[in-house]
Design an enzyme around this catalytic site. Structure first.
Site, short mmCIF file in Angstrom:
data_model
loop_
_atom_site.label_atom_id
_atom_site.label_comp_id
_atom_site.label_asym_id
_atom_site.label_seq_id
_atom_site.Cartn_x
_atom_site.Cartn_y
_atom_site.Cartn_z
CD GLU A 1 4.56 1.85 1.86
OE1 GLU A 1 4.90 0.65 1.80
OE2 GLU A 1 3.38 2.21 1.92
CB CYS B 1 -5.79 4.96 -5.03
SG CYS B 1 -6.71 6.22 -4.14
#
EC number: 2.1.1.192
Length: 367
Positions: free
Chosen positions: A91, A342
Site C-alpha cells: 500500500e 499511521c
C-alpha cells in the site's frame, strides 16, 4: 529480459552503450521518458528512433505496479493497493495539505518492504510478518502510479511535493534498494526531488544509519515511541535489541545540515507512554541531540490492545515538552476511515483482494 526501471542512471547508460551499442545521449532520453514523462512503453518514446525502441523492447520491459484498489478518505487522503509483478501486495498513501496560496499539495507515504520484520506491537503492518524487500523499481513505481493518478507530470512536482518512507517496512533493513531509490529521486533528470522534500523513517537500525546520514539524500526521522528501554522493549521488541542509549549515542554524531534537526516520532498510547513522568524522561533523552518531536495519537487498529489517550493527557504531554524547550507538534491524523493513518497499513485482507478488479473513486481536481 531486464526491468529497466530497476537500473540507476549509471547502470542504464552502461547497459545501453555496452549491450545495445547506443550513444550515451540515448540513455538520457530514455531516462527522462521513464521518470519524468511516465512512459509505460518504449513506443511512447517518440524522440527515440524506431530501431532503438525495437531493440529496447526485445531486451527490457517497463513494469509498473498494478493498481488493485484506490480509496479516498473524507479528508482527501488517498490509499492505493498495489500488486507487484510476483503478486505481492503493498500500500501507498497520498496525504493532502493546503499551501499558503490555497492549492492542494500531497505528501506520499512510500512502502519499502512487503510486510515488516520489526513486529512493533502497535502497528498493523508489523502483525503481517515479513515477506521480502522491494526493489528500486517497485519502490519508485509507487511514485509513478500516484503521479499518473493525479496528472502530476511536471518535473517541478506541483502536486506530489514531499515523499516519506513511512509506509510498510523498515527502510534500513532494505538499505541497498532504498539508497538506489534516493539517488534516482534526487537525479535532476530523473524524478527530481530535492533531499529537503524526502524523509526516511527508521525504528533505529544501527547498520545503515551512518550511510544514510553521510549521503545527504534525505532527512531522518526516528520512530522512538518510548522514553525508556523498558517501554521500548515491550512495544518494539525487535527494535529494542539496539538500546536507546546506543541509539542516542549514534544520533549524537549523526551528520546534520545547518538548521537541520532529527525528527522523533512518538506514538501516544493511553496508559503506556503518555504520562508526565514519561514526558520528563523523553525530554532528557531527546535533549542529547538537535531534535523536534512529532506526537502521533494512536489510531485504533483491529486486534491490537491499545487505545488513544484522552485529549487532556495529550495536551498536558505536549505542553510539558514545550515548557522544557522541546519542539513538539501533535500531528493531525488523516485517512482513518480508510485505514490509511499511521500504523493502520496492513495487507491482512490482501489475499481476498488479490483477484479484485480495479476499484477507483472519482479523482478530485487539484488546483
Amino acid at each position: 529480459m531486464i526491468d529497466i526501471l530497476n537500473l540507476t542512471y549509471d547502470e542504464l547508460e552502461a547497459w545501453m552503450t555496452g549491450t545495445l551499442g547506443e550513444p550515451r545521449f540515448r540513455a538520457r532520453q530514455v531516462w527522462q521518458w521513464l521518470w519524468q514523462k511516465n512512459a509505460r512503453s518504449f513506443d511512447a518514446m517518440t524522440n527515440v528512433s524506431k530501431a532503438t525502441r525495437a531493440r529496447l523492447a526485445e531486451a527490457a520491459r517497463i513494469t509498473w505496479p498494478e493498481v488493485r484498489t484506490v480509496k479516498t478518505s473524507s479528508d482527501g487522503t488517498v490509499k492505493f493497493l498495489l500488486a507487484l509483478a510476483d503478486g505481492a501486495l503493498v500500500e501507498t498513501v497520498l496525504i493532502p495539505s493546503e499551501s499558503r496560496e490555497g492549492k492542494v499539495r500531497m505528501t506520499q507515504c512510500l512502502s519499502c518492504q512487503v510486510g515488516c520484520a520489526m513486529g512493533c506491537t502497535f502497528c498493523s503492518t508489523g502483525s503481517m510478518g515479513f515477506e521480502r524487500n522491494m526493489t528500486m523499481a517497485e519502490i519508485l513505481g509507487q511514485v509513478l502510479v500516484a503521479r499518473e493518478h493525479l496528472g502530476d507530470d511536471r518535473p517541478d512536482h506541483p502536486i506530489v511535493r514531499n515523499l516519506v518512507f513511512m509506509g510498510m517496512g523498515e527502510p534500513l533493513l532494505n538499505l541497498n534498494e532504498v539508497m538506489r531509490s534516493l539517488r534516482t529521486l534526487n537525479d535532476e533528470f530523473g524524478l527530481c526531488f530535492s533531499p529537503r522534500r524526502i524523509t526516511v523513517s527508521t525504528c533505529g537500525i544501527e547498520k545503515g544509519l551512518r550511510e544514510l546520514g553521510e549521503s545527504g539524500l534525505a532527512f531522518l526521522a526516528v520512530s522512538l515511541h518510548a522514553p525508556n528501554q523498558e517501554v521500548r522493549a515491550r512495544i518494539m521488541p525487535r527494535a529494542a535489541r539496539w538500546t536507546l542509549d546506543d541509539l542516542m549515542a549514534a544520533l549524537e554524531s549523526y551528520p546534520l545540515k545547518t538548521r537541520e534537526r532529527i525528527t522523533f516520532e512518538y506514538l501516544l498510547l493511553g496508559g503506556v507512554n503518555d504520562s508526565i513522568d514519561h514526558a520528563r524522561e523523553l525530554v532528557r533523552l531527546v535533549s542529547r541531540t538537535k531534535a523536534k518531536l512529532n506526537l502521533i495519537v494512536y489510531n485504533p487498529a483491529e486486534g491490537l490492545p491499545y487505545e488513544a489517550p484522552s485529549q487532556a493527557r495529550i495536551l498536558a504531554f505536549e505542553q510539558y515538552l514545550w515548557s522544557k524547550n522541546v519542539t513538539a507538534i501533535i500531528r493531525k491524523s488523516k485517512g482513518q476511515d480508510i485505514k490509511a493513518a499511521c500504523g493502520q497499513l496492513k495487507a491482512s485482507e490482501l489475499a481476498e483482494l488479490a483477484g479484485m478488479a480495479v476499484t477507483e473513486e472519482p479523482k478530485k481536481e487539484a488546483e
